[in-house]
Design a protein around this motif. Structure first.
Motif, PDB file in Angstrom:
ATOM      1  N   PHE A  88       4.988   6.117  11.141  1.00 26.32           N
ATOM      2  CA  PHE A  88       4.145   6.877  10.900  1.00 26.32           C
ATOM      3  C   PHE A  88       3.050   6.014  10.093  1.00 26.32           C
ATOM      4  CE2 PHE A  88       6.308  11.209  11.121  1.00 26.32           C
ATOM      5  CZ  PHE A  88       5.300  11.621  12.305  1.00 26.32           C
ATOM      6  N   LEU A  89       3.729   5.393   8.995  1.00 26.03           N
ATOM      7  CA  LEU A  89       2.894   4.599   8.033  1.00 26.03           C
ATOM      8  C   LEU A  89       3.668   3.319   7.929  1.00 26.03           C
ATOM      9  CD1 LEU A  89       2.558   7.322   5.283  1.00 26.03           C
ATOM     10  CD2 LEU A  89       0.666   6.674   7.060  1.00 26.03           C
ATOM     11  N   PRO A  90       3.473   2.197   8.911  1.00 24.44           N
ATOM     12  CA  PRO A  90       4.256   1.085   8.930  1.00 24.44           C
ATOM     13  C   PRO A  90       3.657   0.187   7.763  1.00 24.44           C
ATOM     14  CG  PRO A  90       2.513   0.936  10.640  1.00 24.44           C
ATOM     15  CD  PRO A  90       2.691   2.383  10.145  1.00 24.44           C
ATOM     16  N   GLN A  91       4.344  -0.596   7.107  1.00 27.88           N
ATOM     17  CA  GLN A  91       4.019  -1.753   6.088  1.00 27.88           C
ATOM     18  C   GLN A  91       3.141  -2.680   7.163  1.00 27.88           C
ATOM     19  OE1 GLN A  91       4.332  -1.953   2.984  1.00 27.88           O
ATOM     20  NE2 GLN A  91       4.914   0.208   3.320  1.00 27.88           N
ATOM     21  N   PRO A  92       1.997  -3.144   6.516  1.00 26.55           N
ATOM     22  CA  PRO A  92       1.151  -4.179   7.323  1.00 26.55           C
ATOM     23  C   PRO A  92       1.822  -5.243   7.560  1.00 26.55           C
ATOM     24  CG  PRO A  92       0.201  -3.431   5.220  1.00 26.55           C
ATOM     25  CD  PRO A  92       1.688  -2.838   5.372  1.00 26.55           C
ATOM     26  N   VAL A  93       2.613  -5.759   7.144  1.00 23.32           N
ATOM     27  CA  VAL A  93       3.394  -7.147   7.792  1.00 23.32           C
ATOM     28  C   VAL A  93       5.047  -6.711   7.587  1.00 23.32           C
ATOM     29  CG1 VAL A  93       3.986  -9.566   7.288  1.00 23.32           C
ATOM     30  CG2 VAL A  93       1.718  -8.673   6.819  1.00 23.32           C
ATOM     31  N   ILE A 152       0.849  -1.048   0.147  1.00 20.70           N
ATOM     32  CA  ILE A 152      -0.069   0.075  -0.140  1.00 20.70           C
ATOM     33  C   ILE A 152       0.851   1.303  -0.085  1.00 20.70           C
ATOM     34  CG2 ILE A 152      -1.912  -0.954   1.326  1.00 20.70           C
ATOM     35  CD1 ILE A 152      -1.038  -0.136   3.538  1.00 20.70           C
ATOM     36  N   HIS A 153       0.571   2.349  -0.415  1.00 18.42           N
ATOM     37  CA  HIS A 153       1.024   3.753  -0.549  1.00 18.42           C
ATOM     38  C   HIS A 153       0.269   4.566   0.337  1.00 18.42           C
ATOM     39  CE1 HIS A 153       4.030   3.092  -4.095  1.00 18.42           C
ATOM     40  NE2 HIS A 153       3.541   1.671  -3.783  1.00 18.42           N
ATOM     41  N   GLY A 154       0.935   5.196   1.030  1.00 22.18           N
ATOM     42  CA  GLY A 154       0.718   6.491   1.808  1.00 22.18           C
ATOM     43  C   GLY A 154       0.594   7.600   0.948  1.00 22.18           C
ATOM     44  N   ARG A 155      -0.449   8.435   1.143  1.00 19.73           N
ATOM     45  CA  ARG A 155      -0.521   9.889   0.757  1.00 19.73           C
ATOM     46  C   ARG A 155      -0.194  10.683   1.793  1.00 19.73           C
ATOM     47  NH1 ARG A 155      -4.305  11.743  -2.924  1.00 19.73           N
ATOM     48  NH2 ARG A 155      -4.941  13.323  -1.446  1.00 19.73           N
ATOM     49  N   LEU A 202       5.460   5.964  -0.786  1.00 26.58           N
ATOM     50  CA  LEU A 202       4.812   7.148  -0.469  1.00 26.58           C
ATOM     51  C   LEU A 202       4.438   7.857  -1.633  1.00 26.58           C
ATOM     52  CD1 LEU A 202       6.895   9.157   2.338  1.00 26.58           C
ATOM     53  CD2 LEU A 202       4.750   7.749   2.592  1.00 26.58           C
ATOM     54  N   ASP A 203       3.308   8.263  -1.743  1.00 24.09           N
ATOM     55  CA  ASP A 203       2.966   9.398  -2.948  1.00 24.09           C
ATOM     56  C   ASP A 203       2.840  10.588  -2.238  1.00 24.09           C
ATOM     57  OD1 ASP A 203       2.374   7.330  -4.460  1.00 24.09           O
ATOM     58  OD2 ASP A 203       0.256   6.874  -3.894  1.00 24.09           O
ATOM     59  N   LEU A 204       3.966  11.406  -2.567  1.00 22.68           N
ATOM     60  CA  LEU A 204       4.375  12.556  -2.200  1.00 22.68           C
ATOM     61  C   LEU A 204       3.576  13.985  -2.872  1.00 22.68           C
ATOM     62  CD1 LEU A 204       6.181  14.265   0.138  1.00 22.68           C
ATOM     63  CD2 LEU A 204       7.860  14.158  -1.529  1.00 22.68           C
ATOM     64  N   TYR A 205       2.963  14.759  -2.195  1.00 23.11           N
ATOM     65  CA  TYR A 205       2.507  16.004  -2.783  1.00 23.11           C
ATOM     66  C   TYR A 205       3.050  17.143  -1.930  1.00 23.11           C
ATOM     67  CZ  TYR A 205      -0.899  12.483  -4.617  1.00 23.11           C
ATOM     68  OH  TYR A 205      -1.562  11.434  -5.188  1.00 23.11           O
ATOM     69  N   THR A 206       3.247  18.326  -2.607  1.00 31.07           N
ATOM     70  CA  THR A 206       3.771  19.586  -2.022  1.00 31.07           C
ATOM     71  C   THR A 206       2.608  20.691  -2.431  1.00 31.07           C
ATOM     72  OG1 THR A 206       5.122  20.117  -3.830  1.00 31.07           O
ATOM     73  CG2 THR A 206       6.016  18.662  -2.177  1.00 31.07           C
ATOM     74  N   ILE A 207       2.667  21.734  -1.368  1.00 30.75           N
ATOM     75  CA  ILE A 207       1.950  22.829  -1.370  1.00 30.75           C
ATOM     76  C   ILE A 207       2.654  23.971  -0.443  1.00 30.75           C
ATOM     77  CG2 ILE A 207       0.558  22.422   0.431  1.00 30.75           C
ATOM     78  CD1 ILE A 207      -1.842  23.356  -0.974  1.00 30.75           C
TER      79      ILE A 207
END
Length: 515
Positions: free
Chosen positions: A480-485, A312-315, A336-341
């Motif tokens: 923050f966003l651990p891999q499920p397994v 899975i990818h984290g936004r 990671l799907d990285l967005y900037t603003i």
């Protein structure tokens, strides 16, 4: 040797009776004949018929004596008494690992082992006790110190074969604990011998015997399947083992997203392992399945599956005015799907939902949902505590790191940190990096949300220039966003811990059969 009916030896008197009959054969009448040429044999018989003459050994006499001996032996019932395999207090360790599913014998090795143990239960003596333990990755006591044959059979029927390895050391340790206080105790291990060997030689206080099940049948196995990116190309790697006593050529099929990629063969010497590589694969590959083509007694180890990259990818949203250090570090993070603003364009109501939001030198009046990472936040009160004006930093120390943020991070490589905001963390937050003047990096979880704070501007430190910085950001991202397994490879039959992200409401687990 012992005799079950020793009184039957009295019938042996028939043997001397037979001999007496041969000694006392009746006399023949005398007759006058014209010539003795044809009567030499008759003359000999006449001499033997005289009472108490020398006994002539004839085939008929030998057969009669032999028949008499056999009859006496049959009536006396000779027997050899041996110690029963389950006499006294016996703890039977039944191997229930994956190798016991092999069908090199009728039914399976596991069923044959259960059948033999069932026979032991049927022959259990009145003063004997029996305990049953199954041996897989974790041993389990099915029944302890029982004389009740019906309960023992019921416990044996509950034993199930698994897809796990067999840990011999743990099983023997558990069995030894059941022998405490029993002077006539013994341990009987029933299995095929394919077990995890103990790290050290075991010295046990009771006798241990081994009953082997199965044959030395050849076997081949897939040990592992994984994917990686090599020079920009996605490749798959499979590790194959030849557990036979001769060289074998083993073909392996690879499927990507359920479609056959190709079949490759590998030739392995006896008891050897090797690797097969496929590639380049399609970049949209999500999962891989390898199948070993081999006619073996055990087929459970002929398949392996692998997820390509992160499942899975984290936004992630980075709110910054162009912090190149943060941008470079976050772009290196996998999954990671990285967005900037920029801060002047940020609006929590219109920007959308993100799994992780990073605020660099800025904090909005209304915080978004999901996890939060603050870097150099302005003065004020926040969800994580209070931020006061900057103070000079004398040195950097490590604090309490239960989240492993500093794993493989060399803090001593940080030589420059001029100033940091004074942080007063909330009770649920822990100080990971600190100085005598103030905490420098704090982190914690509150209301199903994970929050971390850097109290200083990255531009006022040489931390972003050190190899430790991308490692630190990698560790924080995994927190923050651990891999499920975690751990990559998971073995069949063993428990798997599934980690969920903060805010998750449900978890869906799909088998290789998409069920």
């Amino acid at each position: 040797m012992n005799l079950l009916v020793p009184a039957a030896l009295a019938f042996a008197i028939i043997i001397p009776i037979i001999l007496v009959f041969y000694f006392l054969r009746p006399k023949r009448q005398e007759r006058v004949i014209g010539s003795t040429l044809l009567w030499h044999q008759a003359l000999q018989d006449v001499q033997a018929s005289r009472p108490w003459q020398r006994l002539r050994i004839t085939p008929l006499l030998l057969l009669q004596i032999l028949a008499a001996i056999v009859i006496v032996l049959v009536l006396s019932r000779p027997a050899i008494f041996a110690r029963s395999p389950v006499s006294g207090d016996t703890i039977i360790v039944l191997q229930s690992s994956a190798s016991m599913q092999a069908t090199d014998i009728p039914s399976s090795r596991f069923q044959d082992a259960k059948n033999q143990i069932s026979d032991f239960i049927d022959t259990l003596g009145s003063g004997d006790h029996l305990s049953l333990i199954t041996m897989a990755h974790t041993p389990e006591v099915l029944i302890a110190h029982s004389q009740d044959k019906s309960q023992l059979h019921a416990a044996l029927n509950r034993a199930q074969v698994t897809n796990q390895d067999a840990d011999l050391g743990q099983a023997l340790s558990l069995a030894t604990s059941l022998t405490a206080g029993h002077s006539d105790a013994q341990i009987l291990v029933v299995g095929d011998g394919h077990v995890i060997q103990p790290d050290q030689t075991l010295v046990l206080p009771v006798p241990v015997r081994y009953l082997r099940i199965g044959t030395d049948a050849p076997n081949a196995a897939l040990l592992a399947l994984a994917s990686r990116v090599v020079q920009g190309n996605l490749v798959a790697l499979a590790q194959v083992a030849n557990y036979s006593h001769q060289q074998r050529t083993l073909p392996v099929e690879l499927y990507a997203n359920g479609q056959l990629v190709s079949v490759q063969s590998i030739t392995l010497a006896a008891e050897a392992t090797g690797s097969i590589q496929w590639g380049p694969l399609n970049t949209n590959t999500q999962y891989l399945h390898a199948h070993l083509i081999s006619q073996d007694a055990m087929t459970i180890d002929h398949d392996a599956w692998a997820i390509v990259g992160s499942s899975i990818h984290g936004r992630t949203l980075l709110v910054t005015n162009g912090n190149s250090f943060l941008l470079a570090a976050m772009r290196q993070q996998p999954g990671l799907d990285l967005y900037t603003i920029t801060p002047n364009k940020y609006n929590a109501k219109t920007v959308g939902n993100f799994d992780l939001t990073i605020f660099d030198g800025y904090a909005p009046p209304t915080l978004p949902d999901g996890d939060l990472l603050f870097v150099n936040p302005p003065n004020g009160s926040y969800i994580f505590g209070k931020v006061a004006p900057q103070v000079k930093i004398s040195r950097i120390d490590t604090g309490t790191d239960t989240i492993n943020a500093l794993s493989n991070v060399d803090v001593s490589s940080i030589h420059v940190l001029t100033a940091s905001h004074q942080l007063t963390p909330a009770l649920w937050a822990q100080s990971i990096l600190s100085a005598p003047e103030t905490p420098l990096l704090i982190a914690g979880e509150t209301n199903n949300r994970r929050v971390a704070v850097f109290g200083f501007d990255l531009h006022d430190s040489d931390l972003p220039l050190q190899p430790a910085f991308p490692i630190l950001m990698y560790n924080l991202t995994n927190w923050f966003l651990p891999q499920p397994v975690m751990g990559g490879q998971s073995l069949a039959g063993l428990p798997v811990s599934v980690q969920t992200w903060p805010g998750s409401e449900s978890v869906t687990i799909t088998s290789p059969a998409k069920q």
